[in-house]
Each structure stands twice: as structure tokens, then as C-alpha cells.
Design a protein around this motif. Structure first.
Motif, PDB file in Angstrom:
ATOM      1  N   UNK A   1     -62.630  -9.675  28.816  1.00 37.71           N
ATOM      2  CA  UNK A   1     -61.405 -10.466  29.388  1.00 37.71           C
ATOM      3  C   UNK A   1     -62.046 -11.236  30.592  1.00 37.71           C
ATOM      4  N   UNK A   2     -63.031 -10.423  31.552  1.00 34.70           N
ATOM      5  CA  UNK A   2     -63.413 -11.245  32.491  1.00 34.70           C
ATOM      6  C   UNK A   2     -64.501 -12.468  32.162  1.00 34.70           C
ATOM      7  N   UNK A   3     -64.934 -12.326  31.129  1.00 37.39           N
ATOM      8  CA  UNK A   3     -65.782 -13.349  30.572  1.00 37.39           C
ATOM      9  C   UNK A   3     -64.793 -14.855  30.306  1.00 37.39           C
ATOM     10  N   UNK A   4     -63.647 -14.695  30.174  1.00 40.09           N
ATOM     11  CA  UNK A   4     -63.095 -15.750  29.982  1.00 40.09           C
ATOM     12  C   UNK A   4     -63.001 -17.276  30.771  1.00 40.09           C
ATOM     13  N   UNK A   5     -62.827 -16.785  32.116  1.00 39.16           N
ATOM     14  CA  UNK A   5     -63.054 -18.062  32.888  1.00 39.16           C
ATOM     15  C   UNK A   5     -64.559 -18.404  33.038  1.00 39.16           C
TER      16      UNK A   5
ATOM     17  N   UNK B   1     -68.451 -26.485  29.615  1.00 43.85           N
ATOM     18  CA  UNK B   1     -68.517 -27.884  30.271  1.00 43.85           C
ATOM     19  C   UNK B   1     -69.914 -28.088  30.926  1.00 43.85           C
ATOM     20  N   UNK B   2     -70.599 -27.060  31.267  1.00 37.93           N
ATOM     21  CA  UNK B   2     -71.889 -27.238  31.902  1.00 37.93           C
ATOM     22  C   UNK B   2     -72.930 -27.011  30.952  1.00 37.93           C
ATOM     23  N   UNK B   3     -72.695 -26.486  29.896  1.00 38.99           N
ATOM     24  CA  UNK B   3     -73.896 -26.138  28.678  1.00 38.99           C
ATOM     25  C   UNK B   3     -73.559 -26.826  27.547  1.00 38.99           C
ATOM     26  N   UNK B   4     -74.470 -26.822  26.482  1.00 40.93           N
ATOM     27  CA  UNK B   4     -74.281 -27.144  25.188  1.00 40.93           C
ATOM     28  C   UNK B   4     -73.105 -26.537  24.630  1.00 40.93           C
ATOM     29  N   UNK B   5     -72.033 -27.504  24.437  1.00 37.86           N
ATOM     30  CA  UNK B   5     -70.960 -26.922  24.214  1.00 37.86           C
ATOM     31  C   UNK B   5     -70.883 -25.930  22.804  1.00 37.86           C
ATOM     32  N   UNK B   6     -71.137 -26.411  21.485  1.00 40.01           N
ATOM     33  CA  UNK B   6     -71.096 -25.777  20.257  1.00 40.01           C
ATOM     34  C   UNK B   6     -72.279 -24.707  20.375  1.00 40.01           C
ATOM     35  N   UNK B   7     -73.186 -24.726  20.789  1.00 36.64           N
ATOM     36  CA  UNK B   7     -74.489 -23.862  20.718  1.00 36.64           C
ATOM     37  C   UNK B   7     -73.928 -22.684  21.764  1.00 36.64           C
ATOM     38  N   UNK B   8     -73.760 -23.226  22.859  1.00 34.69           N
ATOM     39  CA  UNK B   8     -73.091 -22.193  23.945  1.00 34.69           C
ATOM     40  C   UNK B   8     -72.006 -21.322  23.556  1.00 34.69           C
ATOM     41  N   UNK B   9     -70.824 -22.056  22.726  1.00 35.68           N
ATOM     42  CA  UNK B   9     -70.019 -21.139  22.517  1.00 35.68           C
ATOM     43  C   UNK B   9     -70.205 -20.087  21.293  1.00 35.68           C
ATOM     44  N   UNK B  10     -71.026 -20.536  20.529  1.00 31.60           N
ATOM     45  CA  UNK B  10     -71.586 -19.725  19.448  1.00 31.60           C
ATOM     46  C   UNK B  10     -72.402 -18.342  19.728  1.00 31.60           C
TER      47      UNK B  10
ATOM     48  N   UNK C   1     -73.942 -18.376  34.770  1.00 31.97           N
ATOM     49  CA  UNK C   1     -74.309 -19.019  35.929  1.00 31.97           C
ATOM     50  C   UNK C   1     -75.962 -19.425  36.132  1.00 31.97           C
ATOM     51  N   UNK C   2     -76.477 -18.240  35.553  1.00 27.29           N
ATOM     52  CA  UNK C   2     -78.063 -18.270  35.548  1.00 27.29           C
ATOM     53  C   UNK C   2     -78.565 -19.130  34.603  1.00 27.29           C
ATOM     54  N   UNK C   3     -78.004 -19.208  33.508  1.00 29.30           N
ATOM     55  CA  UNK C   3     -78.437 -20.108  32.442  1.00 29.30           C
ATOM     56  C   UNK C   3     -78.134 -21.748  32.823  1.00 29.30           C
TER      57      UNK C   3
END
Length: 248
Positions: free
Chosen positions: A78-82, A89-98, A162-164
Motif C-alpha cells: 500500500x505504501x508503494x501506491x503514491x 510520470x518520471x520513468x518509462x511508463x509501460x516498462x516501469x509499471x510492468x 526515487x533512486x532509479x
């Protein structure tokens, strides 16, 4: 002629058959799953029994669990949601989410699984009374797990998002930028538990950082490669898209 052959070689590589791309994706996801599961294993076996809140959202999970009894695995999820919203928005959207969603789900689920079943698997749990020994092994295993995840382009969520972002924007090592963020969480753990445990948690982070760098970079000390060419575009495209490295 040489330029033409180079462009054709790069194009052929990038336009490889679909089944090869599928195999690469499957290999990537398998590696990220393995890294996240290894992290959860070390987290439950070596960190939770000794309140080693070694930074990150997982460290916060230990603190929250101690204060409220809230499940560490569920808290991590749950803490990872925000943080995911920020990463979207800051990283490659599709690849990051997957890749990151997979790591977070595996870590959260594996953590809950190990919490329930690990005490029944080991005849003695915790397996050691030596906190220093637990600190060393937690750092080694978690660092290797993180290095595997980073090596295959993923994150395990939490502060690693954040570090990524920092790494992608500046090239600053993820293990070092993560260290600065985690120091705050370690300080909170010092007030909640005791300062000896907090010092051990800091040692675990240092060991994890070195282990992650080793798993990510190997034994090579090279960090920068200079290429002199009159035809930079194919090389730039291949380095960024195939090697997943930054280029100036």
C-alpha cells in the motif's frame, strides 16, 4: 559502406524476431521475480526478527508492524501506491509499471508467505541469536537481490523508485543515493527500538549497497567508455535502447 553496414546491423538487432523479444522479456521477469523473492526471504529471516529496519519502505514496515501490528507485506504494497504514481510520470511508463509492479507484488506476497511458513520450516526460529551475523547475511542477500533486479531494468518499488529516477537523470549510483534516503528511516528506528539496532541496520545497508553494486556491475572497475566515431547515431541508439546505459 562501413556506416551502412553498421546501421543495418543495429537495425537488424533492434528488429529481431518476435519470439526472441518474448524470450528476453520472460528472462527479465524471471530474474526480477527471483531477486524480489530473495529480498523477501532475507527480510523475514534476518531483518524482521531483530527489528533491523534497514531503510526503505520495508524498514518502515518493520517500524509500523512493531507499533501497530500492521502486516509488513501489506504495508509495503500500500505504501508503494503514491511512489508508483511518481515513477509513472518520471520513468518509462509501460516498462516501469510492468517491472516494478511485478517486483512489489512478489516481494509483498513472498513476505507474507515466509512470515506464515518460515517458523514451521526451521526447527529454530530465529535461526541465530547473533544480531551481527543476521545483519551481515541480510545485507549480502538483499544486496544480491537488489542487484539482480536493477541489472534487468526493474526496481523493487519504495525508495528504489526515487533512486532509479536519480540514476536515470544524473547517473549517480543508486546504492549511494538510496543510502542518503535510508539514513532518515534508520534514525527513526533508533528512537523506536534502540541505537544499537539502528547501527546494525546501517551496517546492513552498507553491505547491501556493496553487494548490489557487485551483482549489478560485476568485478569490473570500468564506469566510463569513450567511443570516437563519425557516425554516432546508430551507436547512441543501441547503447540507450539495447544496453540501457546513458550516453553523452
Amino acid at each position: 559502406m562501413a556506416r551502412k553496414r553498421l546501421k543495418e546491423a543495429v537495425k537488424q538487432k533492434l528488429e529481431s524476431p518476435g519470439w526472441q523479444k518474448i524470450l528476453r522479456i520472460l528472462n527479465q521477469q524471471l530474474a526480477i521475480t527471483l531477486g524480489a523473492a530473495l529480498n523477501a526471504f532475507a527480510y523475514v529471516l534476518f531483518q524482521m526478527p531483530y527489528n533491523l529496519a534497514a531503510g526503505g519502505v520495508s524498514g518502515l514496515g518493520i517500524i509500523v508492524n512493531n507499533l501497530t501490528g500492521f502486516s509488513p507485506g501489506l504495508f509495503f504494497f500500500t505504501a508503494n501506491i503514491p511512489l508508483f504514481i511518481l515513477g509513472f510520470f518520471a520513468l518509462d511508463k509501460g516498462r516501469f509499471l510492468f517491472t516494478s509492479t511485478l517486483a512489489v507484488v512478489v516481494f509483498s506476497g513472498a513476505t507474507e508467505f515466509f512470515i506464515v511458513h518460515m517458523p514451521t520450516v526451521f526447527t529454530q526460529f530465529p535461526i541465530t541469536e547473533n544480531k551481527l551475523l543476521a545483519t551481515i547475511y541480510s545485507g549480502l542477500l538483499i544486496g544480491i537481490g537488489l542487484g539482480i533486479i536493477y541489472r534487468f531494468g526493474g526496481t523493487i518499488g519504495g525508495t528504489s523508485i526515487i533512486t532509479r529516477i536519480i540514476y536515470n537523470k544524473t547517473g549517480f549510483p543508486m546504492s549511494q543515493s538510496g543510502l542518503y534516503v535510508d539514513v532518515i528511516i534508520i534514525a527513526v528506528a533508533g528512537f523506536v527500538f534502540n541505537w544499537e539496532t539502528s547501527l546494525l541496520a546501517f551496517l546492513a545497508i552498507l553491505i547491501a549497497g556493496m553487494s548490489a553494486d557487485f551483482a549489478l556491475e560485476g568485478t569490473s572497475q570500468m564506469r566510463t567508455l569513450m567511443i570516437i566515431t563519425k557516425n554516432p547515431e546508430p551507436l547512441r541508439y543501441a547503447i540507450i535502447n539495447e544496453l540501457k546505459r546513458s550516453v553523452t
